[in-house]
Structure formats: structure tokens, C-alpha cells
Design an enzyme around this catalytic site. Structure first.
Site, PDB file in Angstrom:
ATOM      1  N   LEU C  60      54.380 111.622  -5.391  1.00 48.58           N
ATOM      2  CA  LEU C  60      53.868 112.810  -6.067  1.00 48.58           C
ATOM      3  C   LEU C  60      54.984 113.637  -6.701  1.00 48.58           C
ATOM      4  O   LEU C  60      55.358 114.697  -6.194  1.00 48.58           O
ATOM      5  CB  LEU C  60      53.071 113.660  -5.091  1.00 48.58           C
ATOM      6  CG  LEU C  60      51.932 112.933  -4.357  1.00 48.58           C
ATOM      7  CD1 LEU C  60      50.952 113.921  -3.771  1.00 48.58           C
ATOM      8  CD2 LEU C  60      51.214 111.957  -5.244  1.00 48.58           C
ATOM      9  N   GLU C  62      56.069 114.551 -10.834  1.00 43.19           N
ATOM     10  CA  GLU C  62      55.896 114.274 -12.265  1.00 43.19           C
ATOM     11  C   GLU C  62      57.225 114.014 -12.950  1.00 43.19           C
ATOM     12  O   GLU C  62      57.301 113.222 -13.890  1.00 43.19           O
ATOM     13  CB  GLU C  62      55.149 115.421 -12.949  1.00 43.19           C
ATOM     14  CG  GLU C  62      53.658 115.481 -12.618  1.00 43.19           C
ATOM     15  CD  GLU C  62      53.359 115.965 -11.208  1.00 43.19           C
ATOM     16  OE1 GLU C  62      54.269 116.505 -10.538  1.00 43.19           O
ATOM     17  OE2 GLU C  62      52.211 115.797 -10.759  1.00 43.19           O
ATOM     18  N   GLN C  84      48.146 113.944 -13.788  1.00 45.20           N
ATOM     19  CA  GLN C  84      46.786 114.078 -13.235  1.00 45.20           C
ATOM     20  C   GLN C  84      45.981 115.168 -13.943  1.00 45.20           C
ATOM     21  O   GLN C  84      44.805 114.974 -14.251  1.00 45.20           O
ATOM     22  CB  GLN C  84      46.861 114.329 -11.737  1.00 45.20           C
ATOM     23  CG  GLN C  84      45.589 114.004 -11.019  1.00 45.20           C
ATOM     24  CD  GLN C  84      45.826 113.811  -9.523  1.00 45.20           C
ATOM     25  OE1 GLN C  84      45.970 114.756  -8.775  1.00 45.20           O
ATOM     26  NE2 GLN C  84      45.870 112.575  -9.089  1.00 45.20           N
ATOM     27  N   PHE C  85      46.624 116.301 -14.180  1.00 43.12           N
ATOM     28  CA  PHE C  85      46.003 117.376 -14.955  1.00 43.12           C
ATOM     29  C   PHE C  85      47.089 118.028 -15.810  1.00 43.12           C
ATOM     30  O   PHE C  85      48.258 118.071 -15.403  1.00 43.12           O
ATOM     31  CB  PHE C  85      45.382 118.441 -14.040  1.00 43.12           C
ATOM     32  CG  PHE C  85      44.077 118.048 -13.418  1.00 43.12           C
ATOM     33  CD1 PHE C  85      42.877 118.328 -14.059  1.00 43.12           C
ATOM     34  CD2 PHE C  85      44.046 117.393 -12.199  1.00 43.12           C
ATOM     35  CE1 PHE C  85      41.661 117.961 -13.478  1.00 43.12           C
ATOM     36  CE2 PHE C  85      42.839 117.027 -11.614  1.00 43.12           C
ATOM     37  CZ  PHE C  85      41.642 117.314 -12.251  1.00 43.12           C
ATOM     38  N   ASP C  86      46.662 118.571 -16.941  1.00 47.31           N
ATOM     39  CA  ASP C  86      47.537 119.290 -17.865  1.00 47.31           C
ATOM     40  C   ASP C  86      48.547 120.202 -17.180  1.00 47.31           C
ATOM     41  O   ASP C  86      49.733 120.203 -17.485  1.00 47.31           O
ATOM     42  CB  ASP C  86      46.685 120.115 -18.830  1.00 47.31           C
ATOM     43  CG  ASP C  86      45.424 120.637 -18.157  1.00 47.31           C
ATOM     44  OD1 ASP C  86      45.534 121.406 -17.192  1.00 47.31           O
ATOM     45  OD2 ASP C  86      44.319 120.244 -18.590  1.00 47.31           O
ATOM     46  N   PHE C  88      49.991 120.103 -14.540  1.00 50.66           N
ATOM     47  CA  PHE C  88      51.006 119.489 -13.695  1.00 50.66           C
ATOM     48  C   PHE C  88      52.057 118.736 -14.516  1.00 50.66           C
ATOM     49  O   PHE C  88      52.863 117.977 -13.975  1.00 50.66           O
ATOM     50  CB  PHE C  88      50.358 118.554 -12.663  1.00 50.66           C
ATOM     51  CG  PHE C  88      49.267 119.249 -11.883  1.00 50.66           C
ATOM     52  CD1 PHE C  88      49.412 120.581 -11.507  1.00 50.66           C
ATOM     53  CD2 PHE C  88      48.091 118.593 -11.551  1.00 50.66           C
ATOM     54  CE1 PHE C  88      48.403 121.235 -10.798  1.00 50.66           C
ATOM     55  CE2 PHE C  88      47.084 119.246 -10.844  1.00 50.66           C
ATOM     56  CZ  PHE C  88      47.238 120.575 -10.478  1.00 50.66           C
ATOM     57  N   HIS C 131      44.100 123.413 -13.999  1.00 52.09           N
ATOM     58  CA  HIS C 131      43.375 122.184 -14.304  1.00 52.09           C
ATOM     59  C   HIS C 131      42.685 122.262 -15.675  1.00 52.09           C
ATOM     60  O   HIS C 131      41.840 121.437 -15.981  1.00 52.09           O
ATOM     61  CB  HIS C 131      42.314 121.891 -13.229  1.00 52.09           C
ATOM     62  CG  HIS C 131      42.886 121.549 -11.887  1.00 52.09           C
ATOM     63  ND1 HIS C 131      43.537 122.466 -11.101  1.00 52.09           N
ATOM     64  CD2 HIS C 131      42.916 120.378 -11.186  1.00 52.09           C
ATOM     65  CE1 HIS C 131      43.909 121.882  -9.960  1.00 52.09           C
ATOM     66  NE2 HIS C 131      43.557 120.619 -10.002  1.00 52.09           N
TER      67      HIS C 131
HETATM   68  C1  LIG Z   1      52.628 119.218  -9.463  1.00 49.55           C
HETATM   69  C2  LIG Z   1      51.281 118.715  -9.047  1.00 49.55           C
HETATM   70  N1  LIG Z   1      50.960 117.431  -9.291  1.00 49.55           N
HETATM   71  C3  LIG Z   1      49.743 116.950  -8.973  1.00 49.55           C
HETATM   72  C4  LIG Z   1      48.811 117.744  -8.383  1.00 49.55           C
HETATM   73  C5  LIG Z   1      47.425 117.200  -8.065  1.00 49.55           C
HETATM   74  N2  LIG Z   1      47.220 117.145  -6.622  1.00 49.55           N
HETATM   75  C6  LIG Z   1      46.550 118.113  -5.983  1.00 49.55           C
HETATM   76  S1  LIG Z   1      46.555 117.896  -4.341  1.00 49.55           S
HETATM   77  C7  LIG Z   1      47.435 116.463  -4.452  1.00 49.55           C
HETATM   78  C8  LIG Z   1      47.817 115.733  -3.201  1.00 49.55           C
HETATM   79  C9  LIG Z   1      48.688 116.563  -2.343  1.00 49.55           C
HETATM   80  O1  LIG Z   1      48.932 115.942  -1.138  1.00 49.55           O
HETATM   81  P1  LIG Z   1      49.636 116.712   0.062  1.00 49.55           P
HETATM   82  O2  LIG Z   1      50.830 117.429  -0.450  1.00 49.55           O
HETATM   83  O3  LIG Z   1      49.859 115.722   1.133  1.00 49.55           O
HETATM   84  O4  LIG Z   1      48.626 117.844   0.504  1.00 49.55           O
HETATM   85  P2  LIG Z   1      47.156 117.662   1.115  1.00 49.55           P
HETATM   86  O5  LIG Z   1      46.229 117.652  -0.046  1.00 49.55           O
HETATM   87  O6  LIG Z   1      47.141 116.427   1.914  1.00 49.55           O
HETATM   88  O7  LIG Z   1      46.929 118.884   1.961  1.00 49.55           O
HETATM   89  C10 LIG Z   1      47.707 116.181  -5.779  1.00 49.55           C
HETATM   90  C11 LIG Z   1      48.454 114.995  -6.248  1.00 49.55           C
HETATM   91  C12 LIG Z   1      49.182 119.076  -8.149  1.00 49.55           C
HETATM   92  N3  LIG Z   1      48.337 119.931  -7.581  1.00 49.55           N
HETATM   93  N4  LIG Z   1      50.410 119.533  -8.494  1.00 49.55           N
END
Ligand SMILES: Cc1ncc(C[n+]2csc(CCOP(=O)(O)OP(=O)(O)O)c2C)c(N)n1
Ligand SMILES: Cc1ncc(C[n+]2csc(CCOP(=O)(O)OP(=O)(O)O)c2C)c(N)n1
Ligand SMILES: [Mg+2]
Ligand SMILES: [Mg+2]
Lengths: 355, 328, 328, 355
Positions: C60, C62, C84-86, C88, C131
Site C-alpha cells: 500500500l 502509491e 485506487q481513488f483520485d 490517493f 474519493h
Molecule cells: C494513500 C491511500 N491509498 C489507498 C487508500 C485506499 N484504502 C483505504 S483503506 C485501505 C487498506 C488499509 O489497510 P490497513 O492500513 O491495514 O487498515 P485497515 O483498513 O485494516 O484498518 C486502502 C488501500 C487510502 N485510503 N489511502
């Protein structure tokens, strides 16, 4: 759980375990109140999920399975500590005294925040993974400059731990010996990404390479989480610098109500963790070691139901904001484009009609 | 009236000093800003006088600089972040766009994001790549931010103080090629409000609007044009976002012709914004369409040829000729 | 002619599949794009068919996604990055601006930065903050990049393939609110070149230019206007950078009136650029100044009120009325 | 140097030291050729500094003190390995066969790069700290997909190690077990920032927390650097995954010719490191253990002088590019704004006149 060094004060069966470094400092009443918080927040969570299913919320991010991690950490905070959550820290928000309906304003899509962060010493949710962690370090640098005996706490997930912002935070916290606690809920999943993708060795080990302690705690053991967090906070407040706490836990539900975990994980895994339910565990202890009676548990259930019903009423009563409010607080001071927008919305008859 | 002659670098230094004296919550943070005084010496001597806790030498991470400044703002501090060069602001872009710009709103006004991000910008110093960029449009596009730029030592001295005092986050663009040019600084009264444009030279034929380092180039162009009988009105926008269209409108209604001069390429830029908005406000007065004289749509070139990339007096005059000759 | 009806989501999926079949060097990378198929299921089934080495589930980060795609490009791969979304994309902003946009130049043409960054953009899905953003102007401003957006399943199918084949880096903006709308896809021949605008509906009174999700809103507005006797020409810009001013110019010279519709706020935006450039190209034909109907200059609001932020049919028609009524 | 575990094969006095893990695989002739490379690159560096002083270069980033780190690492690379430098890796560029005048095109401000990276398997300089490190990991992922026995190497400094991009690189490299070597020259300074600000514990220890090995090597010991790098590369090529190498060395000169280190560091520190000069050290070994004669060293000096003189001639002959070239390679394909710009420059009589 694996062979790693994990701090535990309570076995999955609810038996007290001794640990050379941490002892349980809480009496029966206090432990019962942890149970109460966990039960209430779970109830808030199920109510929110059903509100979402009924179209009353845009989204919900469930915390089932993570109640011990959140209540344990949240209860360890002193009133003047400042916490920086992501989007899933409902249990922390509860401990900070934030009214449940405020937590849901974000998810009902009537606010981008939901509460006054200064009032509750709990920041507004950060949705961009990792952002809040650097902010927490900066806040901690402010504490240092004020000479205050307080700490900042950053909450984030196993997934977020891969973001540059989180990793830079470790550098900064170490550099300035900042009074900050990094609290990572390793719930094994970042949406569909298993934490094994994010880390080839347990996360807590990352701290050592930056020069501060990292600890893995059984995230489903509320007593251990409470003690470990309390200790890290005390250390930070006393000038001992940062600590990384990895609470090893599990996201029992979907990532959010928009998610479909059947696409990427097997039921058997969820089953295993069902046996480690954090609430059942503490309940077993309360029954066995403290003789808490069924009626006392039932009282909590009743209380939780009442809170849930009130929450439901509050949410249903939460109206769509006047569109003109989109211009509020975009800037602190006058701005011509804000004036222009306000004027247009009023002229179009869309907003600001009751002002 | 107390005035003295100093460079823009010194004026910024004095402005920062005065802001720090006035308000104990003002901090400076950036790479090499302590003992070294910053690579441009803007913070020279400040760490010695205010200590390491208020003039903070940062680890080398721009996201860290801005991200921690956000936390400091939440705690009630006002941090002036120095980004060493324009081209190094991008690692902090996420914190700027997602947190700095939006936290006041997200907290329903509870958080004041009173922080300043100082950005030595534009080219003209013969540097290597990434040291000569003009990223102001990115920030002007972003709701929640304000962007200003100084073109003289006097403005530098006052605008940095006004920015620090302001409650909104401000991207403060410093034209690095002008750091060493001297000018009069009046330390008693600010010349004008932070978000007001300044008519620097009155004229009747064409309005030329610029900001930062190109302002002086425009004044030179106006001098040259005057010799040939063309009267150029030169406006220093000063505030890049929001733009002071009131002042600009008065000018364009008078001259009927508009040239915007900037170093940034013109695609979706400040120039595009000024032209589209002033065309709306002054439609019937416009004798010709407004044009932008700007850097070209290429990565900033090796600096042996940067003077052919940046707007020069010649190119500005060519632009002026084009709007005057339009349709003829 | 082979045509079939499918959603934009499916069309993108099919386009990606075809590109991967044609060229073994094409990779997909992003968060949750494997088993989950991405949060919008755009990559559904592709990991199963092409393997984990070609459909890469990313950690995770970007910056990591784009930064490693750059390295893969140097190695000769063509990576389609899914953000995944704008909201981010900003952690990757530095890699995009400093490396993706500039490495072809810096290497004197030795490196081909043939990579695509897919960005589900704009609002309209009732999501939470971050988002629903429209960051296209940031990229349009950046020399070295190209930005395109699709508004129909057919365009989605072809434009994603054309983007992958193209040697320049392309920011591919997908209007997420249209993912589930169906349309005809002709899998034999592409409708037009990647950088060509399309006149979707001819008209004589006003030219309305849009891209992405607002195109359909504009078509609806044109339908409504027609009932009232106003003839709107609707143009889908398709390529946001560079803009196809040739096609737009022909239209504005005919109608004399211009409205640009976008979700992004209008400060230093695509709308500003279109208006300033077309005013130059069509000065004598313009009966009124061009205007932008856009999102407001505020952080994207809570989505219970997003429909009052986004350009609606009513607001577009209001804009059309304003340019028609101008000066009257 | 401090108490940390540092790989060394040659003492500061030039005596061979044995190490349980690494042995010197080079014969006298090869060691002499390392000496030659180090001497030449130092000479190129002094010539460049003087060219800058004479106004012939816009800037120069000296490497004095880091010759062993760079030649040791550069010579360990196989032709098909791909290296990703920052702005100071002149020694690596030299080892990769890049003509010295090409290295100086950036600093004469006639190019943003300087050479064909594909020809030399050496990327163009990355000036934004940390960018190239993620690129190297991506390249390594490409190697994996090609099934090739090659490795990528990312060079960066102690200062850059604090950037999110570098730290994210560690996550990615571990996740994919990518064939990449992270080579950090810890020269103790990032402009005026001492490395003690960036790291509270030695940098090489950071790797363990991400799940791959980290090694500190004496960066002024060319034999040790060579062996350690060679070993890490072999391991990567064989599928063993990433390694972080911290070459502990010292920036003897200014950060660049624009810098004034007297403002932030004391002479005594520089003096200490003068006694650890990497070239003197290997020279002492060559004299003592391999009986290399003075005349042989003098031949190298003569050769280095010739290279420097040629470099000077080449640089002076490097003309200002035709301004129209700014439009070349901005895009790979036709672009209307490029056409527009070209046309304007030609019409203004500024560029493209000889085309
Ligand atoms: C910079 C960024 N990239 C992608 C996302 C999309 N996204 C939202 S939650 C998530 C997973 C996060 O996992 P974790 O940090 O383990 O937290 P959890 O949801 O398990 O509490 C992602 C990829 C985001 N919110 N921010
Ligand atoms: C992102 C970024 N921020 C700031 C700079 C300015 N800068 C150039 S070199 C340097 C110090 C780097 O130190 P280090 O990584 O130790 O490398 P060294 O110069 O010692 O080789 C800084 C801060 C930059 N190039 N990139
Ligand atoms: Mg998780
Ligand atoms: Mg260094």
C-alpha cells in the site's frame, strides 16, 4: 499466533498469564468497565452496519475483532494526550468521550470530520493512509516545546505501515525523541492485501532499526494492550521517546460495507479468530476470577442496546446539511471565490435560504 | 519613516526575525536552515538567536517537514517551512493537498492551519534540474490554500510577516533570482494588504500582469516600450491565489489589452486563469484577446539555455506587439 | 462489425485484457487488483488469467506503485498503474512530476516512459472524503505528461488500449460515476485518435465542452435546452492535455458562445485553459465571454450535498443562459 | 569509527585484516587497477572543481574521500547489472565506462542527464533525493519477470535515507524479494545535516526490520567494499533478495562548490578523516604487500593528468546547445504545444536556425 514474542496477560481461554515485564494494574471493577466499553462499541458497530444496510449510512468500517486493541489503547490515554486516528478507530473515539452520533457523521456523509478534535483531544479521521502519523509526530514536537507531560498517539493499520509518511514518521520521532506512541493495529488485512505482503518480518521489529523500541502485543487481549500502551505513554511523557506498538489482531468483518471478503480470504481463517474473540476472553476472566454475574453482563447489554437505539434515532434525525455550508471553514478568512460561490448558490436557489 | 536599503534575502530574514520576536509560537523548520542559514542564507543567524527549538534543522524529508508542521499547527504553533528548492516540494504534495488545505474544513474550523510554506521558485540562477521550477498553479488550483509571491525587498519583508500572521495556510513563493537585488524597505508600515495587487507603473496601451521574478523583467520591458512610444501598465499580482481581479479589471478596462507574464508553462496556469476571468469581466473593453508569455511546455531545460525558456524583455515586447497589432 | 453492449467497467476490463494479450510486456499494478479485481472490479479475473507476475498486487504505497513502474519502464515493461481513488494519487505526485514526466527528456530519449496511470476520478458516488476529486489540472500543467478521459464504454475500451500503446506517460481519468452505465462497444475499429475531441451533438447557439463524467450531464442539458429551443453543441474533449483546439475552434466559430463544464474548481483549471486559448483563436467570433461551470473552490463537500457542488443540468443550463443573455 | 560491526579487509594503515565472512578475491594486478581507478576519479574530481572555480561549470559535487566506496562498488558490478545513481556517483559512472565529459554535461548545464543510460547500464542522475531507489526496485522486478540473472543497484546518501521513497523501497524490495542492492554512502553529512540527525542507530540496522540483511562496510576500504558489494550482487542475482550496504565514509570536501562547510563543521573532524584517506590506504598495501614501485604509481598519475587535460579540453569545447533542443524528447510523440513552442522560438530568431 506465531512464534514471535507477544505480550499477553490473558490467554484466549480467559486465564491470567504472567509476564515478566508487565503486570495487570487494574482491579475487577476497572476490568469490568473495559468489558463494558468493548461491548458497547461492538453494539455501536453492529448498529452502524445495519444502518448502512438500510441505506442510512454511505459506508461503515466495522471493528469487530479489534475491540480489545481499541479499548485497551483508548483507555490507556490520559485526558491531555492527543490521539490521531484513521477511519476505523471508533473504539478510541468512544474512549475519548465522543458521542457515537458524532462518529457517524462522516459515514452518513454529512461531514468530513464529525467532532471538535480540540474538545476531545482526538483528531478528525485521516483517510489518506499514513497522513496522520506525521501529524502526530509534529504534535508531539509541540508538546516538547511546551514542556508538557503529555503524549501523542498515532493509530494506523498494517497496510498503512508501508506508506512513506509512516516510515518517515519513524525517522522524525527518533530524531527528536518525540513523545509519540505509534499504535499499529495489525488486523492481518489491508482490504484484500494480507499483511504478509507488507512485511516479511513482524512489523514491531521495524522500530529497532530506527532506534526506538517496538513491541508486539496480543491485540485481542485487552489487559495486555492496556498495560503496554499505558507503559509506552508514560515513557513518552517522561521524555523516554517513541514506541511502536503492534497490536496483533484480526479484522473479523469486511474492510467496509462496500467490501466482499469472500473474494480473497477463506472462512477457515475467520473461524480460527472467532475462537480468539476479545470480548469472550475478558468475559471468561470476569466470570472466573471476579465472579461477575450474568445479570451484570445483561445490564451492559441493555445499556449497549439503549445506546444503539439512541444512535439510530440520532442518525435518522441527521439531516442533509444546507448546501451553503460547503463554503464554511474552507478558509479561515474571507476569500473572493468563497463569496462568489455562496452568492451563486443563493442565486440558484440551492442553498443558504434559511440564513 | 524608517527605511533602509537591503537585499530581498535580508528583508526576508528581517521579516522572519520580527515575526519570531512578536509571537513565540512562530517556528522555522527546514533542511539546513540552522547553522548554515539555509542554502540561500534566508534564515542566517536565526537559530543562534532563537535556539534550536524554534529554528529546527529537519531530517531530509519534505513530507516530514510539512506533515509535522501540521501537527505543530494543531498544537498551536505557526511553522514557517522552508522547502530548499521548488522542485523538492513534491514529496510534500500529499500532506499539502490532503491535510494542510483540508484540515480547517474537516475539523469544522477547530484547527487553524496557520502555516507558511516558503518556496524559492522560478529559474534564472543557472542551477541544475529541479532547482528552477514554477509550481504555483498546482497550489492555486487547490481549494484551501493561498499563494503569494513577492517581487521587491519591501514586499518580501512585509508579506512574509503578513503570511505568518494569517490564519490560512500560505504557499509563499520567493523569486530566487531576485534574492540578491537591493531595494528600500520601510519597516514602519506595510505597503498594502497581502492579497492586493499593485499597479507598479501606469500606462494606457497594454496591461502587463506578472508576479515574482518576472515583475522586474516586465518593468524593464515597459521602460523599453516607452522609448518606442508604447505605454505599458505593469501590475504585480502579488497574490497568485486568490487573484485581485478588482485592481486588474480597472487596468484592463483602461488599456483594453492584456499580457500575462510567468515562467510556468501556460497550460492550465495562473495566466490562463487571469485571462479567462478578465475576459469575462472586461469583455467589451478588450481590443484583443489576452495572451500569456511564459515558459514553454517542456521540463525546465539545462540552464545554459534557460534564458531562451524564460520570458525575456524581448519576448514580453513581442507579446505586447502581438496584442497591439491584433487584427491589424 | 462486432458490437456488444457493456458497462464502462467491463469495457475497461476488456480493453486491458486485449492489451495484455497483444503485448506480453504489459503489466498491471495496483492495490487490491488481483483476487479482489480492484475496488471497482476493473481488473476482475485478469490475475487469474495472466498470473501474479503480470497483475501485481501492490503493497500500500502509491509512490511505490509509480516509482517501481518507472523502473519497469526502464526495463522495457509497460505498466498500467491503478490508483485506487483520485485522492490517493498525491503520495505518488513526486514520482509522477519528477520522474515519469521528465525521464524521457533527461535521458535524451533513451528511456520510454510508456506507462499509464489509471485514476478513477470525479464524484457522484456518495463516497467519503478523498474519493471524489478531480486532479486533472495538476497533470495537465505538467510538461511531459498527457491526460485523457473517457466518457463512454466504447471510448473506455479503445482509449485504454491506445494509451497503453502510446510511448508517452498518460494519466487516464475514469469517471467512476459512469462505471456501471452501459453502452455499445465496437471491438473492431477505434472511434478516433486518442487526442481528438468528439462533437457528440451538433448545435448552433452555444458550444459546451466537457470530459469524463460531466459529458453525459451536458448531453442531458442539451436535450432539455432543445425543448426550449436552444441548440447546444456538445463536445467531449477526451484528451484533456493536450487539448484538441482545432475541433473546438470550429465549433466556437460557429456558435460564438462557450461554456466549459468540469467538476474541478475553476481556478487555474482545464476550463481556464480552454477559455483563454479559444478566446484567442476565436476572438472575433465570440459573442460573449466563455465561462466555466464547475465545482466550487472548497474541499469536496460531504457527499450528502455533492449534487449541489457538482455541475448539474440546472447549473449547466444556467451557464448557457448566461452566455446567451450576455450583454442583453 | 565506532563500535559497530564494520566489515574491513584493510586497516587505515594499509595492512590486510582478516574477516570471518569475506576474503579478498583480487590479485595484485586487480588491486592496482582499483588504485588506478580511484586515482583517476580523484583527478577528474579536482579538475572539475577547478573548472567550476574558473566559471566553466555551473556546479560540481566533489567525491574526495568517497573514492573507495564508489570504485569498490562500481567495480563489483557485472556489465548487465543496472545502476541508479544520484548526483555524486562519478566513481560509479567511471566504472561503467561513461566518458568523463559526459559526466560533466549536467554540471556544465548543457544537459539534464549526460549519457545514454541504456548503453552504459547506468541511469541518469536523480537529483530529487530518493526517487531513483524506487526506480531501481522496479527495474529489479523487471529482471525477475525476465528470469534474468542480473541485479539492480540503487545509490543514495545518508541524508536521502530519511525520504519516504527510500523507505518504501525497502518494503517493496522485501515484498517481492527483488534482486536489488541498496548502496548507501554514509558520508556523515547531508549538506549541513550530520547523519546523527537522520539516524539514531546505524543505518544498516534498518534493513533487518524490513526482513533483509544490512551490512556496514568500511567505506574507505576499497577491498572490503568490493567484496561486500560483489557478494550482495551475487546473492541478488541468485534469487537471494535485497541487501542494504552502508558504506561508512566521509565527504572530505564541500557538499558542492556552492557550499561553505566552515559554517557547520570543524576542521578537526576533517583532519581525522584525512588520516583515513582511501587512496593512501590502498597505496600502502600495494607498496608493502605487492612491491609496487613508485614509477608505477607515477604512471597512473600521468595517465590521470592526461585524462584530466582531455576532460578540460572537452568541457571547454562543449557549446551552449541550440535553444530549440529544449523541445527534443519532452515527449516521445508529436505534441501541439511542442510544435507551438518550436515555431515561436524560430520566429523569434532564437533557436533552430541551423536546422
Ligand atoms: C494513500 C491511500 N491509498 C489507498 C487508500 C485506499 N484504502 C483505504 S483503506 C485501505 C487498506 C488499509 O489497510 P490497513 O492500513 O491495514 O487498515 P485497515 O483498513 O485494516 O484498518 C486502502 C488501500 C487510502 N485510503 N489511502
Ligand atoms: C527531495 C529533495 N530534497 C532536498 C534536496 C536538496 N539536497 C540536495 S543534496 C542534499 C543532501 C543530501 O545528502 P545525502 O543524501 O547524504 O547525500 P550526499 O550529498 O552526502 O552525497 C539535499 C538536502 C533534494 N535534492 N531533494
Ligand atoms: Mg489492516
Ligand atoms: Mg551524505
Amino acid at each position: 499466533m506465531n512464534q514471535e514474542q507477544v505480550i499477553q496477560l490473558l490467554s484466549p481461554e480467559g486465564e491470567r498469564v504472567t509476564n515478566p515485564e508487565y503486570t495487570c494494574s487494574l482491579n475487577g471493577e476497572e476490568i469490568f468497565s473495559l468489558y463494558r466499553d468493548m461491548t458497547i462499541i461492538r453494539r455501536i458497530c453492529t448498529e452502524s452496519t445495519s444502518l448502512q444496510r438500510q441505506g442510512q449510512l454511505a459506508l461503515w468500517a466495522p471493528i469487530r475483532g479489534q475491540e480489545a486493541a481499541q479499548i485497551g489503547a483508548g483507555r490507556a490515554l490520559a485526558p491531555n494526550d492527543f490521539s490521531f486516528p484513521s477511519y476505523r478507530e471508533h473504539g478510541i473515539a468512544w474512549c475519548r468521550g465522543i458521542p457515537p452520533e458524532n462518529m457517524l457523521r462522516l459515514f452518513r456523509a454529512v461531514s468530513n470530520g464529525g467532532w471538535d478534535p480540540n474538545k476531545y483531544h482526538h483528531s478528525v479521521p485521516a483517510i489518506v493512509l499514513g497522513n496522520q502519523v506525521l501529524n502526530a509526530v509534529g504534535y508531539a514536537m509541540g508538546i516538547q516545546r511546551d514542556g508538557a507531560e503529555e503524549a501523542a498517539v498515532a493509530f494506523f493499520g498494517d497496510g498503512a505501515s508501508s506508506q512513506g509518511d509512516v516510515l518517515e514518521s519513524f525517522v522524525w520521532a527518533a530524531s527528536f525523541n518525540a513523545p509519540v506512541v505509534f499504535f499499529c493495529q495489525n488486523n492481518q488485512w489491508g482490504i484484500s492485501t494480507p499483511s504478509s505482503v507488507q512485511m516479511k518480518v513482524p512489523l514491531y521489529k521495524r522500530a529497532a532499526g530506527f532506534g526506538f523500541p517496538g513491541i508486539r502485543v496480543d491485540g485481542n487481549d485487552v489487559l495486555a494492550v492496556y498495560e503496554v500502551t499505558k507503559h509506552a505513554l508514560e515513557n513518552a511523557r517522561a521524555g523516554g521517546g517513541p514506541t511502536l506498538i503492534e497490536a496483533f489482531t484480526y479484522r473479523m468483518g469486511a474492510h467496509t460495507t462496500s467490501d466482499d471478503p469472500t473474494r480473497y480470504r477463506i472462512d477457515a481463517e475467520v473461524e480460527i479468530w472467532n475462537h480468539r474473540d476479545p470480548i469472550e476472553r475478558i468475559k471468561a476472566l470476569l466470570v472466573r476470577a471476579y465472579g461477575v454475574k450474568n445479570s451484570q453482563f445483561e445490564d451492559v447489554t441493555t445499556e449497549a442496546d439503549e445506546i444503539a437505539m439512541k444512535l439510530r434515532r440520532d442518525v435518522l434525525a441527521m439531516d442533509r446539511p444546507d448546501p451553503i455550508t460547503m463554503f464554511d471553514h474552507a478558509y479561515a478568512d474571507e476569500h473572493p471565490l468563497i463569496e462568489e460561490g455562496r452568492r451563486e448558490l443563493i442565486e440558484l436557489g440551492i442553498g443558504g435560504l434559511n440564513r | 519613516m524608517t527605511t533602509s536599503t537591503m537585499t530581498m534575502a535580508k528583508a526576508l530574514n528581517e521579516g522572519l526575525r520580527r515575526a519570531m520576536e512578536k509571537n513565540k509560537k512562530v517556528l522555522l523548520m527546514g533542511e539546513d536552515i540552522g547553522k548554515l542559514g539555509g542554502v540561500f542564507r534566508i534564515t542566517d543567524g536565526l537559530q543562534k538567536d532563537f535556539g534550536e527549538d524554534r529554528v529546527i534543522d529537519a531530517p531530509l524529508g519534505e513530507s516530514g517537514i510539512v506533515g509535522t508542521a501540521v501537527g505543530l499547527a494543531i498544537r498551536g504553533y505557526r511553522t514557517v517551512c522552508e522547502i530548499q528548492f521548488d522542485g523538492f516540494v513534491y514529496p510534500a504534495f500529499d500532506q499539502i493537498v490532503s491535510q494542510v488545505a483540508k484540515l480547517h474544513k474537516r475539523s469544522d474550523g477547530a484547527y487553524t492551519m496557520g502555516l507558511v510554506i516558503r518556496l524559492p521558485f522560478q529559474g534564472g540562477i543557472g542551477a541544475i534540474e529541479h532547482h528552477s521550477e514554477s509550481p504555483e498553479a498546482y497550489f492555486a488550483q487547490t481549494a484551501g490554500l493561498r499563494v503569494v509571491s513577492c517581487s521587491t525587498p519591501n514586499d518580501a519583508y512585509w508579506m512574509i510577516q503578513q503570511s505568518i500572521e494569517h490564519d490560512d495556510p500560505i504557499i509563499f513563493c520567493e523569486p530566487k533570482s531576485r534574492y540578491w537585488e537591493k531595494g528600500e524597505v520601510n519597516t514602519d508600515v506595510p505597503p498594502r494588504g497581502l492579497f492586493e495587487a499593485a499597479v507598479l507603473r501606469e500606462g494606457t496601451d497594454v496591461t502587463v500582469i506578472a508576479y515574482g521574478g518576472t515583475v522586474k523583467t516586465c518593468r524593464r520591458a515597459a521602460d523599453t516600450a516607452a522609448l518606442e512610444g508604447t505605454s505599458i501598465e505593469v501590475i504585480d499580482a502579488r497574490s497568485v491565489a486568490p487573484l485581485d481581479f478588482e485592481t486588474m479589471k480597472v487596468s484592463v478596462e483602461k488599456t483594453g489589452r492584456l499580457v500575462v507574464v510567468q515562467e510556468a508553462p501556460h497550460s492550465a496556469s495562473i495566466g490562463s486563469e487571469i485571462i479567462s476571468e478578465l475576459t469575462q469581466r472586461c469583455f467589451y473593453s478588450m481590443q484583443a484577446p489576452g495572451i500569456v508569455v511564459s515558459g514553454y511546455h517542456v521540463p525546465y531545460p539545462p540552464t545554459r539555455i534557460e534564458e531562451d525558456y524564460r520570458p525575456t524583455v524581448e519576448r514580453i515586447l513581442d507579446g505586447v506587439d502581438r496584442v497591439i497589432g491584433f487584427g491589424k
